[in-house]
Design a protein around this motif. Sequence first.
Motif, PDB file in Angstrom:
ATOM      1  N   LEU A   1       0.826  -1.204   0.000  1.00  0.00           N
ATOM      2  CA  LEU A   1       0.000   0.000   0.000  1.00  0.00           C
ATOM      3  C   LEU A   1       0.868   1.265   0.000  1.00  0.00           C
ATOM      4  CD1 LEU A   1      -2.795  -1.013   2.557  1.00  0.00           C
ATOM      5  CD2 LEU A   1      -3.013  -0.803   0.077  1.00  0.00           C
ATOM      6  N   VAL A   2       1.964   1.239   0.730  1.00  0.00           N
ATOM      7  CA  VAL A   2       2.854   2.407   0.754  1.00  0.00           C
ATOM      8  C   VAL A   2       3.486   2.615  -0.617  1.00  0.00           C
ATOM      9  CG1 VAL A   2       4.938   3.381   1.780  1.00  0.00           C
ATOM     10  CG2 VAL A   2       3.308   2.182   3.231  1.00  0.00           C
ATOM     11  N   VAL A   3       3.913   1.526  -1.252  1.00  0.00           N
ATOM     12  CA  VAL A   3       4.461   1.645  -2.607  1.00  0.00           C
ATOM     13  C   VAL A   3       3.402   2.201  -3.555  1.00  0.00           C
ATOM     14  CG1 VAL A   3       5.331   0.345  -4.590  1.00  0.00           C
ATOM     15  CG2 VAL A   3       6.189  -0.163  -2.300  1.00  0.00           C
ATOM     16  N   ALA A   4       2.165   1.700  -3.439  1.00  0.00           N
ATOM     17  CA  ALA A   4       1.078   2.187  -4.296  1.00  0.00           C
ATOM     18  C   ALA A   4       0.847   3.669  -4.083  1.00  0.00           C
ATOM     19  CB  ALA A   4      -0.197   1.401  -4.014  1.00  0.00           C
ATOM     20  N   ALA A   5       0.940   4.115  -2.829  1.00  0.00           N
ATOM     21  CA  ALA A   5       0.757   5.537  -2.540  1.00  0.00           C
ATOM     22  C   ALA A   5       1.830   6.380  -3.216  1.00  0.00           C
ATOM     23  CB  ALA A   5       0.782   5.776  -1.027  1.00  0.00           C
ATOM     24  N   GLY A   6       3.021   5.810  -3.383  1.00  0.00           N
ATOM     25  CA  GLY A   6       4.090   6.540  -4.050  1.00  0.00           C
ATOM     26  C   GLY A   6       3.990   6.504  -5.566  1.00  0.00           C
ATOM     27  N   LEU A   7       3.459   5.408  -6.116  1.00  0.00           N
ATOM     28  CA  LEU A   7       3.412   5.249  -7.566  1.00  0.00           C
ATOM     29  C   LEU A   7       2.154   5.835  -8.200  1.00  0.00           C
ATOM     30  CD1 LEU A   7       4.732   1.588  -7.980  1.00  0.00           C
ATOM     31  CD2 LEU A   7       5.960   3.720  -8.443  1.00  0.00           C
ATOM     32  N   TRP A   8       1.040   5.773  -7.490  1.00  0.00           N
ATOM     33  CA  TRP A   8      -0.247   6.161  -8.074  1.00  0.00           C
ATOM     34  C   TRP A   8      -0.779   7.380  -7.341  1.00  0.00           C
ATOM     35  CZ3 TRP A   8      -5.695   3.987  -7.220  1.00  0.00           C
ATOM     36  CH2 TRP A   8      -6.524   4.364  -8.265  1.00  0.00           C
ATOM     37  N   SER A   9      -0.727   8.506  -7.986  1.00  0.00           N
ATOM     38  CA  SER A   9      -1.120   9.769  -7.344  1.00  0.00           C
ATOM     39  C   SER A   9      -2.546   9.762  -6.808  1.00  0.00           C
ATOM     40  CB  SER A   9      -0.929  10.930  -8.328  1.00  0.00           C
ATOM     41  OG  SER A   9       0.430  11.063  -8.659  1.00  0.00           O
ATOM     42  N   PRO A  10      -3.555   9.237  -7.567  1.00  0.00           N
ATOM     43  CA  PRO A  10      -4.918   9.232  -7.012  1.00  0.00           C
ATOM     44  C   PRO A  10      -5.018   8.470  -5.695  1.00  0.00           C
ATOM     45  CG  PRO A  10      -4.985   8.821  -9.369  1.00  0.00           C
ATOM     46  CD  PRO A  10      -3.538   8.768  -8.965  1.00  0.00           C
ATOM     47  N   PHE A  11      -4.267   7.373  -5.582  1.00  0.00           N
ATOM     48  CA  PHE A  11      -4.299   6.615  -4.339  1.00  0.00           C
ATOM     49  C   PHE A  11      -3.719   7.450  -3.201  1.00  0.00           C
ATOM     50  CE2 PHE A  11      -2.547   3.536  -1.287  1.00  0.00           C
ATOM     51  CZ  PHE A  11      -3.683   2.782  -1.035  1.00  0.00           C
ATOM     52  N   GLY A  12      -2.605   8.119  -3.480  1.00  0.00           N
ATOM     53  CA  GLY A  12      -2.011   8.979  -2.464  1.00  0.00           C
ATOM     54  C   GLY A  12      -2.953  10.080  -2.043  1.00  0.00           C
ATOM     55  N   ARG A  13      -3.697  10.642  -3.020  1.00  0.00           N
ATOM     56  CA  ARG A  13      -4.656  11.700  -2.681  1.00  0.00           C
ATOM     57  C   ARG A  13      -5.816  11.145  -1.866  1.00  0.00           C
ATOM     58  NH1 ARG A  13      -3.485  13.470  -8.059  1.00  0.00           N
ATOM     59  NH2 ARG A  13      -5.308  12.391  -8.873  1.00  0.00           N
ATOM     60  N   ALA A  14      -6.226   9.900  -2.158  1.00  0.00           N
ATOM     61  CA  ALA A  14      -7.313   9.290  -1.387  1.00  0.00           C
ATOM     62  C   ALA A  14      -6.895   9.078   0.061  1.00  0.00           C
ATOM     63  CB  ALA A  14      -7.719   7.960  -2.026  1.00  0.00           C
ATOM     64  N   VAL A  15      -5.643   8.653   0.255  1.00  0.00           N
ATOM     65  CA  VAL A  15      -5.147   8.477   1.620  1.00  0.00           C
ATOM     66  C   VAL A  15      -5.104   9.820   2.334  1.00  0.00           C
ATOM     67  CG1 VAL A  15      -3.139   7.826   3.004  1.00  0.00           C
ATOM     68  CG2 VAL A  15      -3.826   6.427   1.052  1.00  0.00           C
ATOM     69  N   ALA A  16      -4.639  10.849   1.603  1.00  0.00           N
ATOM     70  CA  ALA A  16      -4.553  12.182   2.197  1.00  0.00           C
ATOM     71  C   ALA A  16      -5.933  12.741   2.517  1.00  0.00           C
ATOM     72  CB  ALA A  16      -3.819  13.125   1.250  1.00  0.00           C
ATOM     73  N   ALA A  17      -6.988  12.215   1.850  1.00  0.00           N
ATOM     74  CA  ALA A  17      -8.336  12.718   2.078  1.00  0.00           C
ATOM     75  C   ALA A  17      -8.935  12.238   3.387  1.00  0.00           C
ATOM     76  CB  ALA A  17      -9.248  12.312   0.913  1.00  0.00           C
ATOM     77  N   ILE A  18      -8.352  11.220   4.016  1.00  0.00           N
ATOM     78  CA  ILE A  18      -8.832  10.784   5.331  1.00  0.00           C
ATOM     79  C   ILE A  18      -8.637  11.941   6.302  1.00  0.00           C
ATOM     80  CG2 ILE A  18      -8.479   9.177   7.247  1.00  0.00           C
ATOM     81  CD1 ILE A  18      -7.447   7.144   5.223  1.00  0.00           C
ATOM     82  N   PRO A  19      -9.699  12.421   6.934  1.00  0.00           N
ATOM     83  CA  PRO A  19      -9.555  13.577   7.833  1.00  0.00           C
ATOM     84  C   PRO A  19      -8.472  13.331   8.881  1.00  0.00           C
ATOM     85  CG  PRO A  19     -11.872  13.070   7.481  1.00  0.00           C
ATOM     86  CD  PRO A  19     -11.090  11.938   6.864  1.00  0.00           C
ATOM     87  N   ILE A  20      -7.581  14.276   9.023  1.00  0.00           N
ATOM     88  CA  ILE A  20      -6.487  14.124   9.972  1.00  0.00           C
ATOM     89  C   ILE A  20      -7.013  14.011  11.394  1.00  0.00           C
ATOM     90  CG2 ILE A  20      -6.164  16.613  10.218  1.00  0.00           C
ATOM     91  CD1 ILE A  20      -3.429  13.877  10.268  1.00  0.00           C
TER      92      ILE A  20
ATOM     93  N   LEU B   1      10.265   8.664  -1.939  1.00  0.00           N
ATOM     94  CA  LEU B   1      10.369   8.305  -0.525  1.00  0.00           C
ATOM     95  C   LEU B   1       9.389   7.197  -0.162  1.00  0.00           C
ATOM     96  CD1 LEU B   1      10.783  11.760   1.269  1.00  0.00           C
ATOM     97  CD2 LEU B   1      12.541  10.095   0.693  1.00  0.00           C
ATOM     98  N   PHE B   2       8.150   7.307  -0.634  1.00  0.00           N
ATOM     99  CA  PHE B   2       7.159   6.290  -0.305  1.00  0.00           C
ATOM    100  C   PHE B   2       7.508   4.946  -0.927  1.00  0.00           C
ATOM    101  CE2 PHE B   2       3.355   9.352   0.562  1.00  0.00           C
ATOM    102  CZ  PHE B   2       4.012   9.786   1.698  1.00  0.00           C
ATOM    103  N   VAL B   3       7.929   4.948  -2.189  1.00  0.00           N
ATOM    104  CA  VAL B   3       8.297   3.689  -2.841  1.00  0.00           C
ATOM    105  C   VAL B   3       9.481   3.050  -2.116  1.00  0.00           C
ATOM    106  CG1 VAL B   3       9.257   2.670  -4.943  1.00  0.00           C
ATOM    107  CG2 VAL B   3       7.377   4.314  -5.097  1.00  0.00           C
ATOM    108  N   SER B   4      10.463   3.866  -1.743  1.00  0.00           N
ATOM    109  CA  SER B   4      11.651   3.340  -1.058  1.00  0.00           C
ATOM    110  C   SER B   4      11.296   2.737   0.295  1.00  0.00           C
ATOM    111  CB  SER B   4      12.687   4.457  -0.873  1.00  0.00           C
ATOM    112  OG  SER B   4      13.107   4.977  -2.105  1.00  0.00           O
ATOM    113  N   THR B   5      10.498   3.463   1.077  1.00  0.00           N
ATOM    114  CA  THR B   5      10.138   2.936   2.400  1.00  0.00           C
ATOM    115  C   THR B   5       9.221   1.727   2.281  1.00  0.00           C
ATOM    116  OG1 THR B   5       8.350   4.585   2.569  1.00  0.00           O
ATOM    117  CG2 THR B   5      10.457   5.135   3.596  1.00  0.00           C
ATOM    118  N   GLY B   6       8.375   1.699   1.236  1.00  0.00           N
ATOM    119  CA  GLY B   6       7.521   0.536   1.030  1.00  0.00           C
ATOM    120  C   GLY B   6       8.322  -0.713   0.699  1.00  0.00           C
ATOM    121  N   ILE B   7       9.303  -0.574  -0.197  1.00  0.00           N
ATOM    122  CA  ILE B   7      10.165  -1.708  -0.546  1.00  0.00           C
ATOM    123  C   ILE B   7      10.971  -2.148   0.671  1.00  0.00           C
ATOM    124  CG2 ILE B   7      12.151  -2.411  -1.941  1.00  0.00           C
ATOM    125  CD1 ILE B   7      11.071  -0.592  -4.164  1.00  0.00           C
TER     126      ILE B   7
END
Length: 398
Positions: free
Chosen positions: A111-130, A254-260
Amino acid sequence: MSDAVPRDSPAGSLIQPLSAGLLVGIVGYASTFALVLKGLQAVGATQEQAASGLLAILVVKGLLAIGLSLRTRMPISIAWSTPGAALLIATGVPEGGFPVAVGAFLVVAGLVVAAGLWSPFGRAVAAIPITLASAMLGGILFGLCTAPVRAVATLPALALPVVVVWALALRFARPYAVPLAVLLTGIVVAVATPVPAGMLADLVPHPIAVMPRFTLDAVIGIAIPLFVVTMASQNVPGLAVLHANGYRPSVGMLFVSTGIASALSAVFGGHTVNLAAITAALCAGPEAHPDPARRYVAGVTAGATYVALGLLASFAAAFVAASPPLLIESVAGLALLGSLAGALQTALSREDERLPAIVTFVTAASGTTFFGIGSAFWGLVAGGLLLAILRSGPPVRS
C-alpha cells in the motif's frame, strides 16, 4: 595555542552532524525498542522471531537512511512505526499466528508503494480527515499510556523510581527523559529479575525468514489500520519536518523506497519502515549544522548507528523476555505520552469534527473486536460514518 577544532574546518564541520546523527540513532533505538519487541510478540512472534524482526528493521532502515541521504544530499531520517507497534499490542495474535501478521506487514508495504506510484491513491489516503486518523491513533495509544499508572499500583517499588526519574529528566534534560527511564528500567530488571540461565548463551543475531499467510481479516484488522497510522503519524509529519526546514524531496520516491524496505523487513519478521517524525527534526534542523547543505551527514550517521545497534537485537529480545511485562509496557507508555497528547490535540482541533473524532477515539480505545477485526479499524469506520451523516445535509440551526 588552543587544541580545539575550529567549527569552520573540515573536521569541525563534521562534529555537529555526526553527533546529531549518533544521538538520533541512540535515542530512536533506546526509547522504543522494547515497544517494537512487545508488538511483534503480541501478534505471535517467538523471542527468536522478534529478535530477527528487530534486527531486520534496524538494518533495513539504517541502510535506507544512508542511501537516501547520500543520494538526495538531504537529511532523510528513517524510523520504525512506533504507533504501529502500539497497534500490534492492542490487536493481539491473529488467527493463524505470526505468519498471518507478516502477511499483513507485506500488504502494508504494498500500500505504501502504491501511494508513491499512483497519485490518485495517495490523494485518497490524504483525504482521510487528519482529525479521525489522529483520534484512531489516540485510541490505540491510550491503553498503553495507562501502563505507568498500573505499574505504579502493581509494582510500586520497581515502577515508581522509573516514573520519578522520567519526570525529573523532563524538567532538567528533556531529550534524555525516556532513554534515562529505559536505562533505569534495565538496572531495575537486572537487579530484581535476573535473566534465566542459558537465555543469553547465543547473542549473535540470526535473521529468520517467515513464510507469510494472507487472510482478509488480517488485511482489514491489521494492515489497513497500520497503513493509516503509519501514513498519518509518521510519513506525513516526517515530510512536514523536511519541508519546514527547506527540503523538498520527491514524495513518490520516498514512499516507494520505504515501502520496498518494509517488504524486505517483513520477510524476516519486521513491521513497517517509514519516515521519522520526531527525530527527523534533529537531523533536518540547525542543531545538525548551520549549513542546510551539510545536514545530510546527520542522516547518514543515524543510519549507520541503527545498523550497528542491530547487533544487539538478540540481547534486547532476551532482556525484554525476562522483564516484568507491565514494567516494560510502562516505559513504552511514558515514551508515547507525547504522541498521545499530540494525537488528541489534533483530533479535537476542529469543532465541526470533534464528535466524530471522539467516537473514533472511544471505539478504537475500547479494544472490541467484531468479525475478527480489531477496534482501530472500527473506530475509523464509526467516526467516518458519523462525520458523513453530519455533513449529509444543510447545517441544522439551533
